[in-house]
Design an enzyme around this catalytic site. Structure first.
Site: not given
Ligand SMILES: Cc1cc2nc3c(=O)[nH]c(=O)nc-3n(C[C@H](O)[C@H](O)[C@H](O)COP(=O)(O)OP(=O)(O)OC[C@H]3O[C@@H](n4cnc5c(N)ncnc54)[C@H](O)[C@@H]3O)c2cc1C
Length: 473
Positions: A35, A41, A43, A52, A112, A441
Protein backbone atom coordinates in the site's frame (compact mmCIF):
# COMPACT_ATOMS: atom_id res chain seq x y z
CA UNK A 1 18.77 -6.43 -4.61
CA UNK A 2 16.69 -8.62 -2.31
CA UNK A 3 14.08 -10.71 -4.20
CA UNK A 4 11.14 -12.10 -2.21
CA UNK A 5 8.91 -14.94 -3.42
CA UNK A 6 5.18 -15.03 -2.64
CA UNK A 7 2.12 -16.93 -3.84
CA UNK A 8 0.00 -13.77 -3.91
CA UNK A 9 0.96 -10.11 -4.13
CA UNK A 10 -1.87 -7.63 -3.64
CA UNK A 11 -1.39 -4.03 -4.78
CA UNK A 12 -3.59 -1.64 -2.79
CA UNK A 13 -4.72 -1.84 0.83
CA UNK A 14 -8.37 -0.73 0.48
CA UNK A 15 -11.33 -3.03 1.22
CA UNK A 16 -10.77 -4.94 -2.03
CA UNK A 17 -7.05 -5.43 -1.43
CA UNK A 18 -7.05 -6.24 2.27
CA UNK A 19 -10.01 -8.64 1.89
CA UNK A 20 -8.19 -10.47 -0.92
CA UNK A 21 -5.00 -10.65 1.15
CA UNK A 22 -6.78 -12.02 4.22
CA UNK A 23 -8.76 -14.56 2.17
CA UNK A 24 -5.59 -15.57 0.31
CA UNK A 25 -3.74 -16.15 3.59
CA UNK A 26 -6.74 -18.07 5.01
CA UNK A 27 -6.33 -20.39 2.03
CA UNK A 28 -2.69 -21.00 2.92
CA UNK A 29 -1.20 -18.66 0.30
CA UNK A 30 2.02 -16.83 1.20
CA UNK A 31 0.65 -13.32 0.78
CA UNK A 32 2.10 -9.79 0.70
CA UNK A 33 0.03 -6.60 0.56
CA UNK A 34 1.61 -3.37 -0.73
CA UNK A 35 0.00 0.00 0.00
CA UNK A 36 1.51 3.33 -1.03
CA UNK A 37 -0.59 5.57 1.19
CA UNK A 38 -2.73 4.59 4.17
CA UNK A 39 -3.87 1.04 4.94
CA UNK A 40 -7.65 0.88 4.46
CA UNK A 41 -7.62 2.81 1.17
CA UNK A 42 -10.21 5.36 0.16
CA UNK A 43 -13.02 3.67 2.06
CA UNK A 44 -11.48 3.69 5.46
CA UNK A 45 -9.46 6.90 5.32
CA UNK A 46 -11.25 9.27 2.94
CA UNK A 47 -14.58 7.68 2.04
CA UNK A 48 -17.11 5.39 3.70
CA UNK A 49 -15.84 5.46 7.28
CA UNK A 50 -15.13 9.19 7.90
CA UNK A 51 -18.27 10.30 6.01
CA UNK A 52 -20.47 7.94 8.01
CA UNK A 53 -18.95 9.15 11.27
CA UNK A 54 -19.76 12.74 10.23
CA UNK A 55 -23.27 11.80 9.13
CA UNK A 56 -24.00 10.03 12.43
CA UNK A 57 -22.76 12.97 14.53
CA UNK A 58 -24.28 15.79 12.51
CA UNK A 59 -27.62 13.97 12.16
CA UNK A 60 -28.04 14.51 15.90
CA UNK A 61 -28.00 18.29 15.57
CA UNK A 62 -31.41 18.75 13.88
CA UNK A 63 -32.72 15.75 15.86
CA UNK A 64 -31.92 17.46 19.16
CA UNK A 65 -33.09 20.88 17.89
CA UNK A 66 -36.52 19.47 17.03
CA UNK A 67 -36.72 17.13 20.04
CA UNK A 68 -40.00 17.54 21.93
CA UNK A 69 -38.54 17.01 25.42
CA UNK A 70 -35.17 18.80 25.26
CA UNK A 71 -35.22 22.54 25.73
CA UNK A 72 -32.67 25.31 25.55
CA UNK A 73 -29.72 26.22 23.45
CA UNK A 74 -27.13 23.77 22.24
CA UNK A 75 -23.46 24.39 21.59
CA UNK A 76 -21.90 22.37 18.80
CA UNK A 77 -18.23 21.47 18.98
CA UNK A 78 -17.10 20.88 15.42
CA UNK A 79 -13.68 20.08 16.87
CA UNK A 80 -15.13 17.12 18.78
CA UNK A 81 -16.99 15.88 15.71
CA UNK A 82 -13.67 15.93 13.84
CA UNK A 83 -11.86 14.24 16.72
CA UNK A 84 -14.37 11.37 16.80
CA UNK A 85 -14.07 10.99 13.02
CA UNK A 86 -10.29 10.69 13.40
CA UNK A 87 -10.49 8.18 16.21
CA UNK A 88 -13.01 6.01 14.29
CA UNK A 89 -10.73 6.05 11.23
CA UNK A 90 -7.56 5.35 13.19
CA UNK A 91 -9.24 2.58 15.19
CA UNK A 92 -10.50 0.93 11.99
CA UNK A 93 -7.07 1.18 10.37
CA UNK A 94 -5.43 -0.42 13.39
CA UNK A 95 -8.07 -3.19 13.33
CA UNK A 96 -7.28 -3.98 9.68
CA UNK A 97 -3.56 -3.97 10.48
CA UNK A 98 -4.20 -6.50 13.29
CA UNK A 99 -6.31 -8.66 10.97
CA UNK A 100 -3.54 -8.77 8.36
CA UNK A 101 -0.99 -9.66 11.00
CA UNK A 102 -3.22 -12.24 12.65
CA UNK A 103 -3.79 -13.94 9.30
CA UNK A 104 -0.07 -13.98 8.51
CA UNK A 105 -0.17 -11.41 5.67
CA UNK A 106 3.05 -9.44 5.13
CA UNK A 107 2.25 -5.73 4.91
CA UNK A 108 4.57 -3.34 3.15
CA UNK A 109 4.25 0.44 2.78
CA UNK A 110 5.40 1.37 -0.68
CA UNK A 111 4.58 1.98 -4.32
CA UNK A 112 4.32 -1.12 -6.53
CA UNK A 113 4.85 -1.32 -10.29
CA UNK A 114 5.38 -4.19 -12.71
CA UNK A 115 8.80 -5.30 -13.88
CA UNK A 116 7.28 -8.27 -15.69
CA UNK A 117 3.98 -10.21 -15.27
CA UNK A 118 5.27 -12.13 -12.25
CA UNK A 119 7.63 -9.57 -10.76
CA UNK A 120 6.92 -6.18 -9.18
CA UNK A 121 9.24 -3.47 -7.94
CA UNK A 122 8.25 -1.79 -4.70
CA UNK A 123 9.68 1.54 -3.70
CA UNK A 124 9.34 1.64 0.06
CA UNK A 125 8.66 4.73 2.17
CA UNK A 126 12.36 4.88 2.97
CA UNK A 127 13.21 5.05 -0.76
CA UNK A 128 14.53 1.48 -0.89
CA UNK A 129 13.65 -0.54 -4.04
CA UNK A 130 12.66 -4.16 -3.43
CA UNK A 131 11.58 -6.81 -5.92
CA UNK A 132 8.82 -9.31 -5.34
CA UNK A 133 8.08 -12.37 -7.44
CA UNK A 134 4.55 -13.73 -7.08
CA UNK A 135 2.58 -16.53 -8.72
CA UNK A 136 -0.51 -14.29 -8.71
CA UNK A 137 -0.97 -10.53 -8.55
CA UNK A 138 -4.16 -8.71 -7.54
CA UNK A 139 -4.57 -5.11 -8.67
CA UNK A 140 -6.83 -3.33 -6.22
CA UNK A 141 -5.59 0.17 -6.85
CA UNK A 142 -8.89 2.03 -6.54
CA UNK A 143 -10.21 4.92 -8.59
CA UNK A 144 -9.47 8.59 -9.21
CA UNK A 145 -11.95 11.39 -9.43
CA UNK A 146 -12.25 13.60 -12.51
CA UNK A 147 -14.19 16.84 -12.91
CA UNK A 148 -15.84 18.38 -15.94
CA UNK A 149 -13.58 20.58 -18.04
CA UNK A 150 -12.91 23.95 -16.50
CA UNK A 151 -13.36 22.69 -12.93
CA UNK A 152 -10.44 21.97 -10.64
CA UNK A 153 -10.20 21.67 -6.85
CA UNK A 154 -7.56 23.90 -5.24
CA UNK A 155 -7.93 22.86 -1.59
CA UNK A 156 -8.71 26.48 -0.67
CA UNK A 157 -12.03 27.85 -1.92
CA UNK A 158 -12.69 24.92 -4.24
CA UNK A 159 -12.82 21.61 -2.41
CA UNK A 160 -12.63 17.96 -3.34
CA UNK A 161 -14.29 15.48 -0.95
CA UNK A 162 -11.01 15.05 1.01
CA UNK A 163 -11.07 18.80 1.79
CA UNK A 164 -14.75 18.69 2.75
CA UNK A 165 -14.05 15.91 5.28
CA UNK A 166 -11.86 18.24 7.34
CA UNK A 167 -14.81 20.46 8.43
CA UNK A 168 -12.20 23.18 8.56
CA UNK A 169 -13.55 25.72 8.15
CA UNK A 170 -17.31 25.19 8.22
CA UNK A 171 -18.39 27.75 5.60
CA UNK A 172 -21.49 29.89 5.82
CA UNK A 173 -22.53 29.08 2.23
CA UNK A 174 -21.51 25.97 0.31
CA UNK A 175 -22.23 25.01 -3.31
CA UNK A 176 -22.04 21.28 -3.96
CA UNK A 177 -21.48 20.38 -7.61
CA UNK A 178 -22.98 16.98 -8.48
CA UNK A 179 -25.97 15.32 -6.80
CA UNK A 180 -24.72 11.75 -6.87
CA UNK A 181 -24.13 9.74 -3.67
CA UNK A 182 -21.20 11.82 -2.43
CA UNK A 183 -22.83 15.13 -3.33
CA UNK A 184 -26.04 14.48 -1.38
CA UNK A 185 -24.15 12.99 1.58
CA UNK A 186 -21.95 16.06 1.96
CA UNK A 187 -24.94 18.36 1.34
CA UNK A 188 -26.66 16.60 4.29
CA UNK A 189 -23.61 16.82 6.57
CA UNK A 190 -23.08 20.55 5.97
CA UNK A 191 -26.78 21.37 6.13
CA UNK A 192 -26.97 19.60 9.50
CA UNK A 193 -24.19 21.94 10.64
CA UNK A 194 -26.38 24.90 9.71
CA UNK A 195 -24.65 25.78 6.44
CA UNK A 196 -26.62 27.32 3.56
CA UNK A 197 -26.24 24.59 0.93
CA UNK A 198 -26.94 24.78 -2.81
CA UNK A 199 -26.85 21.47 -4.68
CA UNK A 200 -26.26 21.67 -8.44
CA UNK A 201 -26.90 18.76 -10.81
CA UNK A 202 -26.67 18.79 -14.59
CA UNK A 203 -28.98 15.79 -15.10
CA UNK A 204 -32.74 16.29 -14.96
CA UNK A 205 -32.96 14.67 -11.53
CA UNK A 206 -30.74 14.10 -8.52
CA UNK A 207 -29.32 10.60 -7.88
CA UNK A 208 -30.01 9.92 -11.57
CA UNK A 209 -29.09 6.21 -11.35
CA UNK A 210 -32.00 5.54 -8.96
CA UNK A 211 -35.72 4.90 -9.41
CA UNK A 212 -37.37 8.20 -10.48
CA UNK A 213 -39.89 8.15 -7.60
CA UNK A 214 -37.14 7.66 -5.04
CA UNK A 215 -35.04 10.44 -6.52
CA UNK A 216 -38.03 12.81 -6.60
CA UNK A 217 -38.81 12.06 -2.95
CA UNK A 218 -35.18 12.58 -2.04
CA UNK A 219 -35.16 15.96 -3.74
CA UNK A 220 -38.24 17.00 -1.81
CA UNK A 221 -36.77 15.89 1.49
CA UNK A 222 -33.58 17.88 0.81
CA UNK A 223 -35.70 20.92 -0.06
CA UNK A 224 -37.75 20.45 3.16
CA UNK A 225 -34.51 20.64 5.10
CA UNK A 226 -33.58 23.91 3.43
CA UNK A 227 -31.13 22.62 0.80
CA UNK A 228 -31.64 24.46 -2.48
CA UNK A 229 -31.53 21.92 -5.30
CA UNK A 230 -31.12 22.88 -8.97
CA UNK A 231 -31.29 20.21 -11.66
CA UNK A 232 -30.54 20.60 -15.39
CA UNK A 233 -27.86 23.01 -14.20
CA UNK A 234 -24.27 22.76 -15.44
CA UNK A 235 -21.51 24.51 -13.54
CA UNK A 236 -19.19 25.81 -16.26
CA UNK A 237 -16.58 27.59 -14.10
CA UNK A 238 -15.65 28.32 -10.51
CA UNK A 239 -13.20 31.07 -9.53
CA UNK A 240 -11.64 31.60 -6.12
CA UNK A 241 -11.66 35.33 -5.36
CA UNK A 242 -9.01 37.32 -3.53
CA UNK A 243 -11.45 37.99 -0.65
CA UNK A 244 -11.81 34.26 0.08
CA UNK A 245 -15.19 33.76 -1.64
CA UNK A 246 -15.80 31.67 -4.75
CA UNK A 247 -17.71 32.75 -7.84
CA UNK A 248 -19.82 29.98 -9.42
CA UNK A 249 -20.82 30.36 -13.06
CA UNK A 250 -23.53 28.06 -14.32
CA UNK A 251 -25.78 27.36 -17.25
CA UNK A 252 -29.24 26.69 -15.84
CA UNK A 253 -32.81 26.40 -17.02
CA UNK A 254 -33.00 30.18 -17.23
CA UNK A 255 -29.68 30.69 -19.00
CA UNK A 256 -26.29 31.71 -17.63
CA UNK A 257 -26.07 32.86 -14.02
CA UNK A 258 -23.40 33.47 -11.44
CA UNK A 259 -23.40 33.67 -7.67
CA UNK A 260 -20.99 33.87 -4.78
CA UNK A 261 -20.41 31.29 -2.01
CA UNK A 262 -17.71 30.72 0.61
CA UNK A 263 -16.73 27.25 -0.64
CA UNK A 264 -17.49 25.00 -3.58
CA UNK A 265 -17.34 21.22 -3.25
CA UNK A 266 -16.68 19.38 -6.51
CA UNK A 267 -17.85 15.78 -6.80
CA UNK A 268 -16.74 14.38 -10.12
CA UNK A 269 -16.94 11.05 -11.87
CA UNK A 270 -14.68 8.20 -10.85
CA UNK A 271 -12.53 6.04 -13.11
CA UNK A 272 -10.11 3.18 -12.35
CA UNK A 273 -6.59 4.13 -11.29
CA UNK A 274 -3.67 2.36 -12.97
CA UNK A 275 -1.18 5.24 -13.11
CA UNK A 276 2.45 4.38 -12.35
CA UNK A 277 1.79 0.61 -12.38
CA UNK A 278 3.78 0.12 -15.60
CA UNK A 279 1.02 -2.13 -16.93
CA UNK A 280 2.81 -2.52 -20.28
CA UNK A 281 5.58 -4.52 -18.57
CA UNK A 282 2.89 -7.01 -17.52
CA UNK A 283 1.46 -7.17 -21.03
CA UNK A 284 -1.69 -5.31 -19.96
CA UNK A 285 -3.47 -2.32 -21.42
CA UNK A 286 -6.93 -1.02 -20.47
CA UNK A 287 -9.76 -1.27 -22.99
CA UNK A 288 -11.03 2.26 -22.78
CA UNK A 289 -10.86 3.17 -19.11
CA UNK A 290 -11.09 -0.30 -17.60
CA UNK A 291 -8.79 -3.34 -17.67
CA UNK A 292 -10.67 -6.20 -19.30
CA UNK A 293 -11.34 -9.21 -17.12
CA UNK A 294 -13.09 -12.55 -17.41
CA UNK A 295 -14.37 -15.10 -14.92
CA UNK A 296 -13.20 -14.47 -11.38
CA UNK A 297 -11.84 -11.04 -12.39
CA UNK A 298 -8.74 -12.49 -14.03
CA UNK A 299 -7.29 -10.17 -16.69
CA UNK A 300 -6.10 -11.34 -20.09
CA UNK A 301 -2.75 -12.16 -18.47
CA UNK A 302 -3.04 -15.40 -16.53
CA UNK A 303 -2.47 -14.92 -12.80
CA UNK A 304 -3.17 -11.15 -12.80
CA UNK A 305 -6.54 -10.11 -11.36
CA UNK A 306 -8.26 -6.73 -11.10
CA UNK A 307 -10.83 -6.06 -8.38
CA UNK A 308 -12.77 -3.29 -6.66
CA UNK A 309 -12.85 0.25 -8.01
CA UNK A 310 -9.92 -0.69 -10.27
CA UNK A 311 -12.31 -3.10 -12.06
CA UNK A 312 -14.72 -0.28 -12.94
CA UNK A 313 -18.20 0.75 -11.73
CA UNK A 314 -20.16 0.57 -9.51
CA UNK A 315 -17.78 2.21 -7.05
CA UNK A 316 -18.71 0.71 -3.70
CA UNK A 317 -16.63 -0.89 -0.96
CA UNK A 318 -19.06 -3.84 -0.67
CA UNK A 319 -18.57 -4.52 -4.38
CA UNK A 320 -14.78 -4.49 -3.88
CA UNK A 321 -15.08 -6.95 -0.97
CA UNK A 322 -17.33 -9.35 -2.88
CA UNK A 323 -15.06 -9.27 -5.95
CA UNK A 324 -12.02 -9.98 -3.76
CA UNK A 325 -13.64 -13.13 -2.39
CA UNK A 326 -14.74 -14.33 -5.83
CA UNK A 327 -11.28 -13.67 -7.30
CA UNK A 328 -9.52 -15.68 -4.57
CA UNK A 329 -11.98 -18.55 -5.17
CA UNK A 330 -11.03 -18.41 -8.85
CA UNK A 331 -7.35 -18.39 -8.00
CA UNK A 332 -7.85 -21.44 -5.76
CA UNK A 333 -9.52 -23.26 -8.67
CA UNK A 334 -12.96 -23.40 -7.07
CA UNK A 335 -15.93 -23.73 -9.41
CA UNK A 336 -18.41 -22.56 -10.41
CA UNK A 337 -17.26 -18.96 -10.18
CA UNK A 338 -20.16 -16.56 -9.99
CA UNK A 339 -19.94 -12.89 -9.11
CA UNK A 340 -23.21 -11.67 -7.65
CA UNK A 341 -25.17 -9.36 -9.95
CA UNK A 342 -26.99 -7.97 -6.91
CA UNK A 343 -24.79 -5.06 -5.83
CA UNK A 344 -26.86 -2.62 -3.77
CA UNK A 345 -26.69 1.11 -4.49
CA UNK A 346 -26.72 3.02 -1.25
CA UNK A 347 -26.87 6.63 -0.14
CA UNK A 348 -26.12 7.18 3.52
CA UNK A 349 -27.36 10.76 3.59
CA UNK A 350 -30.41 12.03 5.36
CA UNK A 351 -32.72 10.22 4.57
CA UNK A 352 -31.04 7.03 3.42
CA UNK A 353 -31.65 5.41 0.06
CA UNK A 354 -30.89 1.87 -1.04
CA UNK A 355 -31.73 -0.09 -4.17
CA UNK A 356 -30.87 -3.36 -5.83
CA UNK A 357 -31.88 -4.84 -9.17
CA UNK A 358 -34.19 -3.39 -11.80
CA UNK A 359 -36.42 -0.35 -11.47
CA UNK A 360 -40.02 -0.76 -12.60
CA UNK A 361 -39.18 1.08 -15.83
CA UNK A 362 -36.14 -1.11 -16.53
CA UNK A 363 -38.10 -4.28 -15.83
CA UNK A 364 -40.87 -3.25 -18.23
CA UNK A 365 -38.29 -2.23 -20.84
CA UNK A 366 -36.75 -5.71 -20.54
CA UNK A 367 -40.08 -7.21 -21.58
CA UNK A 368 -41.29 -8.29 -18.15
CA UNK A 369 -44.86 -8.08 -16.98
CA UNK A 370 -44.34 -6.56 -13.55
CA UNK A 371 -46.12 -5.97 -10.28
CA UNK A 372 -45.01 -3.38 -7.75
CA UNK A 373 -45.63 -3.82 -4.04
CA UNK A 374 -45.38 -0.49 -2.25
CA UNK A 375 -45.44 0.12 1.48
CA UNK A 376 -44.85 3.37 3.33
CA UNK A 377 -42.97 3.84 6.61
CA UNK A 378 -45.91 5.87 7.88
CA UNK A 379 -47.72 2.53 8.28
CA UNK A 380 -44.83 0.98 10.22
CA UNK A 381 -45.05 0.88 14.01
CA UNK A 382 -41.31 1.02 14.66
CA UNK A 383 -40.92 4.05 12.38
CA UNK A 384 -43.76 5.66 14.35
CA UNK A 385 -41.89 5.15 17.64
CA UNK A 386 -38.87 6.81 16.00
CA UNK A 387 -40.99 9.79 14.93
CA UNK A 388 -40.48 8.97 11.24
CA UNK A 389 -43.39 9.09 8.80
CA UNK A 390 -41.52 9.57 5.53
CA UNK A 391 -40.20 6.98 3.10
CA UNK A 392 -41.27 3.79 1.42
CA UNK A 393 -40.17 0.44 0.04
CA UNK A 394 -41.01 -0.73 -3.48
CA UNK A 395 -40.67 -4.37 -4.52
CA UNK A 396 -40.69 -4.90 -8.28
CA UNK A 397 -41.54 -8.49 -9.16
CA UNK A 398 -42.41 -10.59 -12.19
CA UNK A 399 -46.22 -10.85 -12.27
CA UNK A 400 -46.15 -14.49 -13.34
CA UNK A 401 -43.05 -16.13 -11.87
CA UNK A 402 -43.18 -13.96 -8.69
CA UNK A 403 -39.38 -13.47 -8.93
CA UNK A 404 -38.15 -10.35 -7.16
CA UNK A 405 -36.59 -8.18 -9.88
CA UNK A 406 -35.70 -5.11 -7.89
CA UNK A 407 -36.17 -3.44 -4.52
CA UNK A 408 -36.03 0.32 -3.94
CA UNK A 409 -36.08 2.01 -0.57
CA UNK A 410 -35.99 5.48 0.93
CA UNK A 411 -36.31 6.07 4.65
CA UNK A 412 -34.83 5.14 8.03
CA UNK A 413 -31.95 2.64 8.07
CA UNK A 414 -32.69 1.38 4.57
CA UNK A 415 -28.96 0.81 3.94
CA UNK A 416 -29.40 -1.98 6.52
CA UNK A 417 -32.79 -3.19 5.24
CA UNK A 418 -31.55 -3.56 1.65
CA UNK A 419 -29.60 -6.65 2.72
CA UNK A 420 -32.95 -8.43 3.16
CA UNK A 421 -33.54 -7.82 -0.54
CA UNK A 422 -30.07 -8.92 -1.68
CA UNK A 423 -30.39 -12.05 0.46
CA UNK A 424 -33.75 -12.86 -1.12
CA UNK A 425 -32.67 -12.11 -4.69
CA UNK A 426 -29.33 -13.93 -4.43
CA UNK A 427 -31.08 -17.04 -3.11
CA UNK A 428 -34.10 -17.00 -5.39
CA UNK A 429 -36.59 -16.20 -2.62
CA UNK A 430 -39.63 -14.85 -4.43
CA UNK A 431 -42.46 -12.62 -3.23
CA UNK A 432 -44.29 -15.61 -1.71
CA UNK A 433 -41.12 -16.63 0.15
CA UNK A 434 -40.92 -13.17 1.72
CA UNK A 435 -44.62 -13.31 2.62
CA UNK A 436 -44.05 -16.61 4.46
CA UNK A 437 -41.30 -15.29 6.75
CA UNK A 438 -41.95 -13.90 10.25
CA UNK A 439 -40.58 -10.41 10.82
CA UNK A 440 -40.05 -9.08 14.35
CA UNK A 441 -42.60 -6.55 15.55
CA UNK A 442 -42.26 -3.67 15.82
CA UNK A 443 -39.33 -3.42 13.39
CA UNK A 444 -38.50 -1.37 10.31
CA UNK A 445 -38.02 -4.64 8.42
CA UNK A 446 -41.79 -5.18 8.53
CA UNK A 447 -41.98 -2.51 5.82
CA UNK A 448 -40.24 -4.97 3.49
CA UNK A 449 -42.69 -7.71 4.51
CA UNK A 450 -45.68 -5.41 3.98
CA UNK A 451 -44.34 -4.34 0.56
CA UNK A 452 -44.36 -8.05 -0.39
CA UNK A 453 -47.96 -8.32 0.91
CA UNK A 454 -48.88 -5.15 -0.98
CA UNK A 455 -47.82 -6.86 -4.22
CA UNK A 456 -51.11 -8.74 -3.95
CA UNK A 457 -53.13 -5.96 -2.32
CA UNK A 458 -52.77 -7.66 1.09
CA UNK A 459 -50.86 -5.08 3.15
CA UNK A 460 -52.17 -5.01 6.72
CA UNK A 461 -51.13 -1.65 8.09
CA UNK A 462 -52.16 0.59 5.17
CA UNK A 463 -55.51 1.05 3.49
CA UNK A 464 -55.37 -0.19 -0.05
CA UNK A 465 -57.48 0.56 -3.07
CA UNK A 466 -58.05 -3.12 -3.93
CA UNK A 467 -58.65 -2.37 -7.60
CA UNK A 468 -55.33 -0.72 -8.23
CA UNK A 469 -53.33 -1.99 -5.23
CA UNK A 470 -52.39 1.64 -4.62
CA UNK A 471 -52.06 2.70 -0.98
CA UNK A 472 -54.39 5.45 0.14
CA UNK A 473 -52.40 8.55 1.03
C1 LIG B 1 -16.28 10.54 -0.01
C2 LIG B 1 -16.50 9.08 -0.34
C3 LIG B 1 -17.45 8.36 0.38
C4 LIG B 1 -17.68 7.02 0.09
N1 LIG B 1 -18.60 6.34 0.83
C5 LIG B 1 -18.82 5.04 0.56
C6 LIG B 1 -19.72 4.28 1.35
O1 LIG B 1 -20.30 4.78 2.31
N2 LIG B 1 -19.93 2.98 1.03
C7 LIG B 1 -19.30 2.38 -0.03
O2 LIG B 1 -19.54 1.20 -0.30
N3 LIG B 1 -18.41 3.08 -0.78
C8 LIG B 1 -18.15 4.37 -0.50
N4 LIG B 1 -17.22 5.05 -1.23
C9 LIG B 1 -16.49 4.32 -2.29
C10 LIG B 1 -15.43 3.42 -1.64
O3 LIG B 1 -14.54 4.21 -0.88
C11 LIG B 1 -14.68 2.66 -2.71
O4 LIG B 1 -15.59 1.99 -3.55
C12 LIG B 1 -13.75 1.63 -2.07
O5 LIG B 1 -12.77 2.26 -1.27
C13 LIG B 1 -13.06 0.79 -3.15
O6 LIG B 1 -12.15 -0.08 -2.55
P1 LIG B 1 -10.86 -0.53 -3.34
O7 LIG B 1 -10.13 -1.46 -2.43
O8 LIG B 1 -11.21 -0.99 -4.68
O9 LIG B 1 -10.00 0.81 -3.56
P2 LIG B 1 -9.46 1.88 -2.53
O10 LIG B 1 -10.15 1.85 -1.25
O11 LIG B 1 -9.42 3.17 -3.26
O12 LIG B 1 -7.96 1.41 -2.26
C14 LIG B 1 -7.00 1.44 -3.26
C15 LIG B 1 -5.63 1.60 -2.61
O13 LIG B 1 -4.62 1.28 -3.56
C16 LIG B 1 -3.49 2.08 -3.27
N5 LIG B 1 -2.64 2.09 -4.46
C17 LIG B 1 -2.95 2.56 -5.71
N6 LIG B 1 -1.91 2.37 -6.55
C18 LIG B 1 -0.93 1.76 -5.84
C19 LIG B 1 0.38 1.31 -6.16
N7 LIG B 1 0.88 1.43 -7.38
N8 LIG B 1 1.11 0.75 -5.18
C20 LIG B 1 0.61 0.61 -3.90
N9 LIG B 1 -0.62 1.02 -3.55
C21 LIG B 1 -1.38 1.58 -4.50
C22 LIG B 1 -4.11 3.44 -2.95
O14 LIG B 1 -3.21 4.24 -2.20
C23 LIG B 1 -5.35 3.04 -2.16
O15 LIG B 1 -5.11 3.06 -0.77
C24 LIG B 1 -16.94 6.39 -0.95
C25 LIG B 1 -15.97 7.11 -1.67
C26 LIG B 1 -15.75 8.43 -1.36
C27 LIG B 1 -14.68 9.19 -2.13
Amino acid sequence: MELSEYDLLVVGGGPGGYTAAIRGAQNGLRTVLVEKELLGGTCLNRGCVPTKSLIEDTRMIPAVRTCHFLKGDMKISVKRIAERRNSVVEGSRQWVRNLLKGNGVTFLSGHASFKDPKCLKVQTEEGEIREFRAKSVFLSTGAVEEYSSGLQADGKGIWCTDDALSLNPVPRRLAVVGAGNRGVEFASIYRNLGVGVVLLEREKRILPHLDPEISERYKKSLADRGIRVFTKTTVTAVHSGANGGVKVILEGQTGQQEFQVDKVLLTGRRRPRYEDLNLAAAGLSPKGEVLGHGAGFQTEVSGIYVIGDAAGPPYYAHKAISQALVAVDHLMGRTPIKASPFIPHCVWGDPEVAAVGLTEGEAIASGRNVRVGEFHFKGNGRAGTMGVDQGLILIVSDAKSREVLGVHMIGPQVTELISLATLAMENGIDVDGIKKAVFAHPSLSETFFEAALATDGQAIHLLMDTEEHEPER
